[in-house]
Design an enzyme around this catalytic site. Sequence first.
Site, PDB file in Angstrom:
ATOM      1  N   ARG A 165      43.707 106.629 -46.394  1.00 22.38           N
ATOM      2  CA  ARG A 165      43.765 107.302 -45.087  1.00 22.38           C
ATOM      3  C   ARG A 165      42.868 108.534 -45.191  1.00 22.38           C
ATOM      4  NH1 ARG A 165      49.520 105.845 -45.646  1.00 22.38           N
ATOM      5  NH2 ARG A 165      50.212 104.697 -43.796  1.00 22.38           N
ATOM      6  N   MET A 215      88.208  94.154 -53.923  1.00 20.95           N
ATOM      7  CA  MET A 215      89.344  93.459 -53.335  1.00 20.95           C
ATOM      8  C   MET A 215      90.526  93.486 -54.290  1.00 20.95           C
ATOM      9  SD  MET A 215      87.460  90.635 -51.133  1.00 20.95           S
ATOM     10  CE  MET A 215      86.725  89.927 -52.544  1.00 20.95           C
ATOM     11  N   THR A 268      51.638  97.333 -40.610  1.00 20.07           N
ATOM     12  CA  THR A 268      52.937  96.898 -40.084  1.00 20.07           C
ATOM     13  C   THR A 268      53.800  98.065 -39.608  1.00 20.07           C
ATOM     14  OG1 THR A 268      53.487  96.678 -42.402  1.00 20.07           O
ATOM     15  CG2 THR A 268      53.190  94.645 -41.165  1.00 20.07           C
ATOM     16  N   ASN A 269      53.378  99.289 -39.905  1.00 15.09           N
ATOM     17  CA  ASN A 269      54.130 100.427 -39.350  1.00 15.09           C
ATOM     18  C   ASN A 269      53.920 100.453 -37.833  1.00 15.09           C
ATOM     19  OD1 ASN A 269      54.527 101.060 -42.027  1.00 15.09           O
ATOM     20  ND2 ASN A 269      52.883 102.559 -42.081  1.00 15.09           N
ATOM     21  N   GLU A 299      47.215  96.080 -36.135  1.00 15.62           N
ATOM     22  CA  GLU A 299      48.442  96.870 -35.954  1.00 15.62           C
ATOM     23  C   GLU A 299      48.837  97.000 -34.486  1.00 15.62           C
ATOM     24  OE1 GLU A 299      47.884 100.794 -37.640  1.00 15.62           O
ATOM     25  OE2 GLU A 299      45.810 100.901 -36.957  1.00 15.62           O
ATOM     26  N   TYR A 339      46.438  89.938 -50.464  1.00 13.52           N
ATOM     27  CA  TYR A 339      46.971  91.058 -51.231  1.00 13.52           C
ATOM     28  C   TYR A 339      47.965  91.864 -50.411  1.00 13.52           C
ATOM     29  CZ  TYR A 339      43.878  94.088 -48.514  1.00 13.52           C
ATOM     30  OH  TYR A 339      43.280  94.757 -47.487  1.00 13.52           O
ATOM     31  N   CYS A 344      48.941  96.862 -45.357  1.00 21.33           N
ATOM     32  CA  CYS A 344      48.938  98.224 -45.905  1.00 21.33           C
ATOM     33  C   CYS A 344      50.016  99.097 -45.271  1.00 21.33           C
ATOM     34  CB  CYS A 344      47.566  98.858 -45.776  1.00 21.33           C
ATOM     35  SG  CYS A 344      47.038  99.070 -44.071  1.00 21.33           S
ATOM     36  N   ARG A 384      39.815 103.803 -44.426  1.00 20.65           N
ATOM     37  CA  ARG A 384      40.055 103.721 -42.983  1.00 20.65           C
ATOM     38  C   ARG A 384      39.467 104.939 -42.279  1.00 20.65           C
ATOM     39  NH1 ARG A 384      46.037 103.729 -40.864  1.00 20.65           N
ATOM     40  NH2 ARG A 384      45.824 105.973 -41.152  1.00 20.65           N
ATOM     41  N   HIS A 423      85.213 101.689 -63.080  1.00 23.74           N
ATOM     42  CA  HIS A 423      84.650 101.424 -61.757  1.00 23.74           C
ATOM     43  C   HIS A 423      83.341 102.175 -61.546  1.00 23.74           C
ATOM     44  CE1 HIS A 423      84.296 102.305 -57.414  1.00 23.74           C
ATOM     45  NE2 HIS A 423      84.487 101.002 -57.344  1.00 23.74           N
ATOM     46  N   ARG A 445      94.463  86.863 -57.806  1.00 23.53           N
ATOM     47  CA  ARG A 445      93.235  87.676 -57.795  1.00 23.53           C
ATOM     48  C   ARG A 445      92.257  87.144 -56.772  1.00 23.53           C
ATOM     49  NH1 ARG A 445      94.022  87.476 -63.654  1.00 23.53           N
ATOM     50  NH2 ARG A 445      94.023  89.580 -64.493  1.00 23.53           N
ATOM     51  N   GLY A 489      86.111  95.542 -58.020  1.00 25.26           N
ATOM     52  CA  GLY A 489      87.202  96.403 -57.566  1.00 25.26           C
ATOM     53  C   GLY A 489      87.342  96.490 -56.059  1.00 25.26           C
ATOM     54  N   ARG A 492      81.529  86.142 -66.063  1.00 26.73           N
ATOM     55  CA  ARG A 492      80.582  86.165 -64.945  1.00 26.73           C
ATOM     56  C   ARG A 492      79.291  86.773 -65.464  1.00 26.73           C
ATOM     57  NH1 ARG A 492      83.664  90.982 -61.642  1.00 26.73           N
ATOM     58  NH2 ARG A 492      83.381  92.547 -63.224  1.00 26.73           N
ATOM     59  N   LYS A 504      84.679  83.936 -59.545  1.00 24.41           N
ATOM     60  CA  LYS A 504      85.724  83.937 -60.572  1.00 24.41           C
ATOM     61  C   LYS A 504      86.322  82.531 -60.731  1.00 24.41           C
ATOM     62  CE  LYS A 504      88.714  87.473 -60.810  1.00 24.41           C
ATOM     63  NZ  LYS A 504      88.944  88.159 -62.086  1.00 24.41           N
ATOM     64  N   SER A 554      43.640  93.972 -42.300  1.00 24.55           N
ATOM     65  CA  SER A 554      44.735  94.577 -43.055  1.00 24.55           C
ATOM     66  C   SER A 554      45.843  94.898 -42.060  1.00 24.55           C
ATOM     67  CB  SER A 554      44.258  95.845 -43.763  1.00 24.55           C
ATOM     68  OG  SER A 554      45.347  96.425 -44.436  1.00 24.55           O
TER      69      SER A 554
HETATM   70  C1  PEP Z   1      50.360 101.180 -40.240  1.00 32.64           C
HETATM   71  O1  PEP Z   1      50.412 101.441 -39.036  1.00 32.64           O
HETATM   72  O2  PEP Z   1      51.057 100.321 -40.765  1.00 32.64           O
HETATM   73  C2  PEP Z   1      49.454 101.930 -41.117  1.00 32.64           C
HETATM   74  C3  PEP Z   1      49.307 101.588 -42.386  1.00 32.64           C
HETATM   75  O3  PEP Z   1      48.842 103.015 -40.592  1.00 32.64           O
HETATM   76  P1  PEP Z   1      49.537 104.441 -40.400  1.00 32.64           P
HETATM   77  O4  PEP Z   1      50.865 104.374 -41.077  1.00 32.64           O
HETATM   78  O5  PEP Z   1      48.626 105.416 -41.010  1.00 32.64           O
HETATM   79  O6  PEP Z   1      49.634 104.524 -38.920  1.00 32.64           O
HETATM   80 MG    MG Z   2      48.815 102.641 -38.179  1.00 31.31          MG
END
Ligand code: PEP
Ligand code: MG
Length: 903
Positions: free
Chosen positions: A589, A107, A793-794, A771, A877, A857, A644, A481, A96, A105, A363, A26, A790
């Site tokens: 999967r 603050m 990341t889970n 993984e 990718y 993935c 997979r 609001h 203000r 709103g 703003r 502001k 690939s």
């Molecule tokens: C993972 O582990 O990131 C993955 C893609 O495999 P899943 O979720 O099937 O274990």
């Molecule tokens: Mg997995």
Amino acid sequence: MAKYVYFFGDGKAEGRADMKNLLGGKGANLAEMSNLGLPVPPGFTITTEVCTYYYQNQRTHPAELKAQVEEALRNVENLSGKKFGHPENPLLFSVRSGARLSMPGMMETVLNIGLTSKTIPGLIRRTNNPRFVYDSYRRLISMYSDVVMEKAAGIETAEGKGVRVQLERLLEELKHKKKYKNDTDLTAEDLQDLTERMKKKVKDVLGKDFPDDGYEQLWGGIAAVFQSWNGKRAIAYRRIEGIPDDWGTAVNVQAMVFGNTGEHSATGVAFTRDPGNGENYFYGEWLINAQGEDVVAGIRTPFAVNIRSKQENNQQFPSLEEVMPETYRQLLDIRQKLETHYRDMQDIEFTIEEGKLWMLQTRSGKRNGIAATRMAVEMQREGLIPKEVAVSRVKPSQLDELLHPMVDPKTESVWHPIAKGLPAGPGGAMGKMVFTADLAEELGTKGEKVILVREETSPEDVHGMKPAQAILTAKGGMTSHAALVARGWGKCCIVGCGDLSIDMEKKIAHFGKKVLKEGDWITLNGTKGLIYEGQLPLVTIDPEHNEYYKQLLTWADEIRRLKVRTNADTPGDSAAAVKFGAEGIGLCRTEHMFFGERIWAMREMIMAEDLAGRKKALAKLLPMQRQDFYEIFQAMQHRPVTIRLLDPPLHEFVPHEPDTQKEMAARLGVSVETVKQKVESLHEFNPMLGHRGCRLGITYPEITEMQARAIFEAAAQCYAEGIKVLPEVMIPLTGTKVEFDHQKTIIDRVAREVMKEKGIKFNYLVGTMIEVPRAALVADKIAQTAEFFSYGTNDLTQMTYGFSRDDVGKFLYDYFEHKILPSDPFQTIDQEGVGQLIAMGVEKGRRARPDLKIGICGEHGGDPDSVKFCHRVGMDYVSCSPFRVPIARLAAAQAMIEEKKMK
Ligand code: PEP
Ligand code: MG
């Protein structure tokens, strides 16, 4: 000497728009507007550094502050020709808050500071308008006692018990007694009498006199703004929006201009384009004889600023364009200036005092996804911004709104709405009505679908607005609001539903004659502002019909380097993902292909006592799997498809209940005891770290063999039909090169066999999931034979943190609460830890094999911040669920734009 105070006014300012970190949004924009020569009441901004100092030094101000504020105050006095505290010609101030990012709103604001028993008579003599003076005074008492004397003093009250509500009750009682409809019906005498009673009430409720000294009011207001930074509402909002706690807020002290002096005065809020759909016309609301808070608080139904912005509920009221055409033209001119200067849609506040226009704020305006997309594309076409800026303007998550559900038009056409309101947030939503934010939070966070239904919302409701499916209010306009907050989140919202009244005691809502109880289902069409009883089906429209969306994503595709694939394991999902722009499948999967009727062949394989028995059972699965792959290849045509091999532990395929175990025994012709023993033998203490992934394929190579055969036979069939598919066979849960090679040998052998049998040559790749943390550490070794990586990341997050992905919910909230984690690492990549493993794996993998194809993935593949990270570490990718493909495409383009900016 440190500079803590920045002055603005009379076409000049010490600050600029790019000083938001120091002056808050502001303050920086007030300075910028002054520099642009726009009519801004003079004032000064106390920097965010003072807020930081305040919290680091036991809530005190730096020593230099007082003198700097007084000097700036004298400057304002000189410019305005009035004096603060003067009995004949008093200057009044507004105080203000203003943080770097707007927190609507969240603050505090206090208007009309400086009205005291000493200045009131003088101001009455000068303006000859006692009604205006007492109206201003009652607003000061109400705001100040709430913000400074109650909230900033840390006094917590139950809902409906705060001082402000109690003071407003006095006003309502008076109106009721006198049979007035509007606040503007109150006379000077009414208001004078009311202010006396309000001050008594303040003393009763808070045990303190209302301050009768201008300086006490001013410093009280300044400290209260700083206090409000750490108020409950502001903290909750920062959590939701991810705003750091240490930014602090600035304080803006500005000479008051009055929209409440009579019929030639007014106040309003406007957007330089329609924030609901992005259309390029001036959109806004205004009120005659009012102060700014009246428009936003939804106390009176605001009028439309021009004929074009009139809505159903204010059709009959005159617009500013009609009532004050000259001032309106000036405002239009300012609209143009601001858009050309800022090159973005602006959200402005203005006041007209006795015909003179004053700008109080500009703003960058909040907008929903639909509007953001349209504005970005149109501004590029108008030559205001280049393509890269247009692509950066839309938050990837905002695209979600374009892909999100709406009420099914077919069903809607035969239903009658029970009420109508203003369409403040588009899309459709259904849920059970709840009347308090607390209940909305309680049920909503448990996963129940609720719609928060309120008279109006205030920042105190934010914690319940977020988990609600939608918000419905009886009062308020498109700038209320509820509307602002919902728009910011892209949530379905209807405001100003005049037919709605809520009886909090009986827990019922009246929609005209219709009465519904709390807990009853309703459905909202936020695009049209319609409310229905019951549950109407929601459908998702094809965004392909939105030309702005298509244009924006075409630009994104031209800019991005990162490719976007999808996680899909049915032909239907695959086809949907292609429509969303998927360039291949990054993860198919295969486990779901073993369920349904097929589970019996799988169970037969599990129960088999020897290799011959397992092979016999797998032979039954082969044609079914081959057909699955064939159909997916067809849906994806020439695009690459990563398949997979089987990943979950075998216990997921056997029954654990006595009844179903009996059924299995009967169907497979074995004893119940044998089934029980088998199930027990498959039990694991840590199944996620157990006999799964490639470990299964190593124990049972015949499973790998069958799956590889199904893939290659399907590929051969496609080749024979002229479709050159590219299967990429992926081995899960690899931790060592030897594991990988063991499986790859089988796959390569099967490929050779199938090619020979069919007399067809086809291309394929064999690669691995990364993984298990060890795989990232030895990526150079694995890449000697693996043709692609690939990132899963889970599992990689699960194993790096040691957090069970299935149980993390039990303590995650505590981790957020204690600021141990900034966000859920299963949603957004933990760049510091997991990210290091990823970057190391990419680097080592490419060292061994420069053309190694690398993607992701895990769930993170559709999270915008994680997509940007994947771009930065050089992946080829990302792969995500079909609906997130457009989001990933946009995030990938933004990553490229950010990279170019860094160079
Ligand atoms: C993972 O582990 O990131 C993955 C893609 O495999 P899943 O979720 O099937 O274990
Ligand atoms: Mg997995």
